[in-house]
Design an enzyme around this catalytic site. Sequence first.
Site, short mmCIF file in Angstrom:
data_model
loop_
_atom_site.label_atom_id
_atom_site.label_comp_id
_atom_site.label_asym_id
_atom_site.label_seq_id
_atom_site.Cartn_x
_atom_site.Cartn_y
_atom_site.Cartn_z
N GLY A 61 -56.93 -35.14 -14.08
CA GLY A 61 -56.91 -33.67 -14.08
C GLY A 61 -57.69 -33.15 -15.26
CG HIS A 64 -50.56 -32.01 -18.05
ND1 HIS A 64 -50.02 -32.91 -18.94
CD2 HIS A 64 -51.84 -31.82 -18.48
CE1 HIS A 64 -50.92 -33.22 -19.86
NE2 HIS A 64 -52.03 -32.58 -19.60
CD GLU A 65 -54.63 -30.80 -15.92
OE1 GLU A 65 -55.18 -30.14 -16.81
OE2 GLU A 65 -54.47 -32.03 -16.00
CB CYS A 93 -52.99 -34.83 -22.72
SG CYS A 93 -53.93 -33.29 -22.81
CG LEU A 94 -58.42 -36.48 -20.01
CD1 LEU A 94 -59.44 -35.94 -19.03
CD2 LEU A 94 -58.61 -37.99 -20.21
CD GLN A 135 -57.44 -30.67 -20.69
OE1 GLN A 135 -57.40 -30.54 -19.46
NE2 GLN A 135 -57.11 -31.80 -21.29
CG HIS A 138 -54.19 -28.20 -20.59
ND1 HIS A 138 -54.19 -28.44 -21.95
CD2 HIS A 138 -54.11 -29.42 -19.99
CE1 HIS A 138 -54.10 -29.75 -22.17
NE2 HIS A 138 -54.05 -30.37 -20.99
O1 K1U Z 1 -55.01 -32.61 -18.52
C1 K1U Z 1 -55.40 -33.69 -18.90
O2 K1U Z 1 -55.59 -33.88 -20.09
C2 K1U Z 1 -55.63 -34.82 -17.93
C3 K1U Z 1 -54.45 -35.77 -17.80
C4 K1U Z 1 -53.63 -35.36 -16.59
C5 K1U Z 1 -52.23 -35.90 -16.54
C6 K1U Z 1 -51.97 -37.24 -16.53
C7 K1U Z 1 -50.67 -37.72 -16.44
C8 K1U Z 1 -49.64 -36.82 -16.36
C9 K1U Z 1 -49.90 -35.49 -16.39
C10 K1U Z 1 -51.20 -35.01 -16.47
C11 K1U Z 1 -55.00 -37.17 -17.64
O3 K1U Z 1 -55.71 -37.45 -16.75
S1 K1U Z 1 -54.56 -38.35 -18.83
C12 K1U Z 1 -55.33 -39.86 -18.24
C13 K1U Z 1 -54.61 -40.47 -17.09
O4 K1U Z 1 -53.46 -40.16 -16.83
C14 K1U Z 1 -55.28 -41.48 -16.24
C15 K1U Z 1 -56.55 -41.93 -16.51
C16 K1U Z 1 -57.16 -42.86 -15.69
C17 K1U Z 1 -56.50 -43.34 -14.60
C18 K1U Z 1 -55.24 -42.92 -14.32
C19 K1U Z 1 -54.62 -41.98 -15.13
ZN ZN Z 2 -53.82 -32.39 -20.75
#
Ligand code: K1U
Ligand code: ZN
Length: 174
Positions: free
Chosen positions: A46, A134-135, A92-93, A51, A138
């Site tokens: 996501g 979550h998004e 979260c990225l 972000q 943000h």
């Molecule tokens: O919003 C963001 O920062 C993105 C976030 C979304 C998210 C993940 C998990 C729970 C709630 C929201 C991410 O993508 S973190 C990375 C991640 O979860 C992932 C990366 C590669 C493969 C699978 C998952």
């Molecule tokens: Zn996030």
Amino acid sequence: MALLPILHYPDPRLYKTAAPVAQVDDRIRKLVRDMAETMYAAPGIGLAATQVDVHERVIVIDISEEGNDLLVLINPEIIESSDDRQVYEEGCLSVPDVYDEVERALTIRVRALDQQGEPFEFEADGLLAVCVQHEIDHLNGKVFVEYLSRLKQDRIRTRLRKLARQREREMQTV
Ligand code: K1U
Ligand code: ZN
């Protein structure tokens, strides 16, 4: 298409509230393409416009294994939330290498605009519901670590500030 730089917690720009998109036009569709490319490259499941330092209400999500099921939400709203809750270990990225448990609604009903500006609604549960909540946080200037204890937040902030200073020093020596 372009890869967009992702802001890192505790950057104050992550606390801004995003404004509604007034018109879904080519500028917004280019933002969606760039956000999707950035999310897939990270990799993540996501990304909210906040972000990437764009303070308009745009989200991209893809929770599929193959990364071929892009969901684009413009001006998303949660119009119903279940009382039933779920706990998920979130990442979260904008908060690299931090994963922790957050409790949220198990099921939600979402209304949004698509890339043509057409309204649509859907129901989400499980990981999709976690990701949408979550998004949308943000877009409202909230980062998931704010659900954690004050002590954990302080530790994460200190660690990420140290990491940012280290990266800056490395850039200067190159
Ligand atoms: O919003 C963001 O920062 C993105 C976030 C979304 C998210 C993940 C998990 C729970 C709630 C929201 C991410 O993508 S973190 C990375 C991640 O979860 C992932 C990366 C590669 C493969 C699978 C998952
Ligand atoms: Zn996030």
